[in-house]
Scaffold this active site. Sequence first.
Site, PDB file in Angstrom:
ATOM      1  N   ASP A  94       0.832  -1.198   0.000  1.00  0.00           N
ATOM      2  CA  ASP A  94       0.000   0.000   0.000  1.00  0.00           C
ATOM      3  C   ASP A  94       0.871   1.255   0.000  1.00  0.00           C
ATOM      4  O   ASP A  94       1.843   1.338   0.755  1.00  0.00           O
ATOM      5  CB  ASP A  94      -0.909  -0.008   1.234  1.00  0.00           C
ATOM      6  CG  ASP A  94      -1.994   1.038   1.160  1.00  0.00           C
ATOM      7  OD1 ASP A  94      -2.307   1.476   0.038  1.00  0.00           O
ATOM      8  OD2 ASP A  94      -2.531   1.402   2.214  1.00  0.00           O
ATOM      9  N   CYS A 140      -8.174  -1.327  -6.039  1.00  0.00           N
ATOM     10  CA  CYS A 140      -7.240  -1.589  -4.936  1.00  0.00           C
ATOM     11  C   CYS A 140      -8.049  -1.410  -3.667  1.00  0.00           C
ATOM     12  O   CYS A 140      -9.076  -2.056  -3.496  1.00  0.00           O
ATOM     13  CB  CYS A 140      -6.006  -0.696  -5.026  1.00  0.00           C
ATOM     14  SG  CYS A 140      -6.339   1.033  -5.429  1.00  0.00           S
ATOM     15  N   SER A 141      -7.642  -0.503  -2.784  1.00  0.00           N
ATOM     16  CA  SER A 141      -8.451  -0.220  -1.603  1.00  0.00           C
ATOM     17  C   SER A 141      -9.315   1.009  -1.864  1.00  0.00           C
ATOM     18  O   SER A 141     -10.539   0.944  -1.862  1.00  0.00           O
ATOM     19  CB  SER A 141      -7.567  -0.001  -0.376  1.00  0.00           C
ATOM     20  OG  SER A 141      -8.341   0.201   0.776  1.00  0.00           O
ATOM     21  N   GLY A 177      -9.064   2.702  -4.800  1.00  0.00           N
ATOM     22  CA  GLY A 177      -9.376   2.713  -6.224  1.00  0.00           C
ATOM     23  C   GLY A 177      -8.740   3.850  -6.976  1.00  0.00           C
ATOM     24  O   GLY A 177      -9.223   4.243  -8.046  1.00  0.00           O
ATOM     25  N   GLY A 232      -4.810   4.783  -6.223  1.00  0.00           N
ATOM     26  CA  GLY A 232      -3.349   4.696  -6.213  1.00  0.00           C
ATOM     27  C   GLY A 232      -2.834   3.583  -7.099  1.00  0.00           C
ATOM     28  O   GLY A 232      -2.354   3.800  -8.220  1.00  0.00           O
ATOM     29  N   ARG A 233      -2.907   2.359  -6.606  1.00  0.00           N
ATOM     30  CA  ARG A 233      -2.464   1.216  -7.392  1.00  0.00           C
ATOM     31  C   ARG A 233      -3.331   1.034  -8.646  1.00  0.00           C
ATOM     32  O   ARG A 233      -2.822   0.652  -9.702  1.00  0.00           O
ATOM     33  CB  ARG A 233      -2.490  -0.044  -6.514  1.00  0.00           C
ATOM     34  CG  ARG A 233      -1.375  -0.048  -5.480  1.00  0.00           C
ATOM     35  CD  ARG A 233      -1.471  -1.197  -4.505  1.00  0.00           C
ATOM     36  NE  ARG A 233      -2.299  -0.879  -3.343  1.00  0.00           N
ATOM     37  CZ  ARG A 233      -2.380  -1.642  -2.258  1.00  0.00           C
ATOM     38  NH1 ARG A 233      -1.683  -2.761  -2.191  1.00  0.00           N
ATOM     39  NH2 ARG A 233      -3.129  -1.293  -1.239  1.00  0.00           N
TER      40      ARG A 233
END
Length: 570
Positions: free
Chosen positions: A455, A500-501, A503, A505-506
């Site tokens: 993260d 991702c978490s 939605g 960053g990754r």
Amino acid sequence: MASRLSAEEEQATKQFLEEINKWTSQHGVSPLSWDVAVKFLMARKFDVLRAIELFHSYRETRLREGIVKLQPHEEPLRSELLSGKFTVLGVRDPTGASIALYTAKLHHPSKTGNHVVLQALFYLLDRAVESFETQRNGLVFIYDMAGSNYTNFELDLSKKILNLLKGAFPARLKKVLIVGAPVWFRVPYNLLSLLLKEKLRERVQMVKMADLRQHLPRDCLPEHLGGCLPLDVHSWNMQLLSEQNGRVDPVDELVGIPLENTSIHTPGAEAMSLAELMANLNRAQRSGIYLEYEELRREQPSGSFTCALAPHNQERNRYGDVLCLDQTRVRLKARRNERSDYINASFMDGYKQKNAYIGTQGPLEKTYGDFWRMVWEQSVLVIVMTTRTDEGGRRKCGQYWPQEEGGQEVYGHIAVVSHRVDNHAHYNQTTLELHNTETFEQRQVTHFQFLSWPDYGVPSSALSLIGFLGAVKYQQQWAVQAFGSQWRGHPLGPPMVVHCSAGIGRTGTFCALDICLSQLQDVGTLNICQTVRRMRSQRAFSIQTPEQYYFCHTAILENAQRQGLLSANQ
């Protein structure tokens, strides 16, 4: 036309144009005219927010069905317009509403595809609602089934017509009269009625031929429906076509640009070759790339977050500061007793592909059903998860799918069965089978979970992520081929869900790499800064840290060196 509007309606039109033309400017589409804006506002009684939603639903429906530029003088549309299947009568009902007629017995599914039928319907209805009187007084739609049999009927086409009328066409729909329906139509009608919102369901009525005059006077009805109106569909539609000569279709401005060019990600003037990218990175160093990211980060999103901030929707956001832009949010289809169509998910374009991705947050337990509804409604074939469910002692995403082989769970009206799990060095690949418990349809979806991405950080190996991206794209390509004729949209298929978490960053990093590598493969150039800026205009705040932005540069160059496109000394 402005003089025919009240002061309040003129103000609403100005507000609508201001909001919509922010969007058109951002997406390279021609600005809307005043008259077209009034048409959408009339259809929603000058409720600006509802009219904006209608505008996007209309445009998305035309793009999804491939109805980008209507050419009524070219085949097969010309023949369909002259077939007599659709027409708009030359009279109005006593309230001033226009009357559109569809004659079911003239439709032969084996000869004419749905695409052409919908083109004709769009064309004729668009022409009908050019009239200010029709915009103000609405539209009556007669679905004439008299004399038709089962071979003239197509459930999928009927669904599309009703979906268009109920929420994706700029007209006030007064009522839909289904006339002379055969006995066998009762079961399909029950299925179709489930699609309708309660308000519209009240306006859709099955009417016996003998009772039709209780709804419309004789002078508003064709002779074959018990009226006194001579019906010469061929002449009326021929007149319509002659009027069209030299005239631009008024709704082409809404669709704006051809389907293959609708993506915001196309090569720009400042694109770089690999050698130029390497030279730029060597010159700027990490600190310079971080400063470039900081400039991007300071740019405020061009758009609004009204729906995401609504009190009844806030509990559906995993993080209070990661919201969806109204302009690009995914709208869940209306269901009975559902208060909202909101899900924290955004359509995002890929390279030369509109809506290539749906960027979304890691589902919460309370949104599992919404997530799988979205997957089903958008015909998603591949889900990309770039996080673990728990990291550093914190919950990052709910366990929204059955993890073990043979496991099954039911989320709302979608049952999900895990058929196979393949474990790779950096990711897991799970084959899922979805069952729609309402329609009894089933579909296969592949779930990818990348496991080597901390993260806020970046993968320790760029090549592991790019290898993962390759596996995802291969599966998407294979799944689209397997889907066959069920998919009629972009050749690369329906959107991939990426999350991702939060939605951003990754998720943003994954999508940026895919876009840049696709452009590099296509034309030999790329522009990371431009790609991220455009991406953030659709999924706000995409790419969350300067480290992720820097990683996009180094990962692309590392992959190029591995492929022999760059030497390590360049």
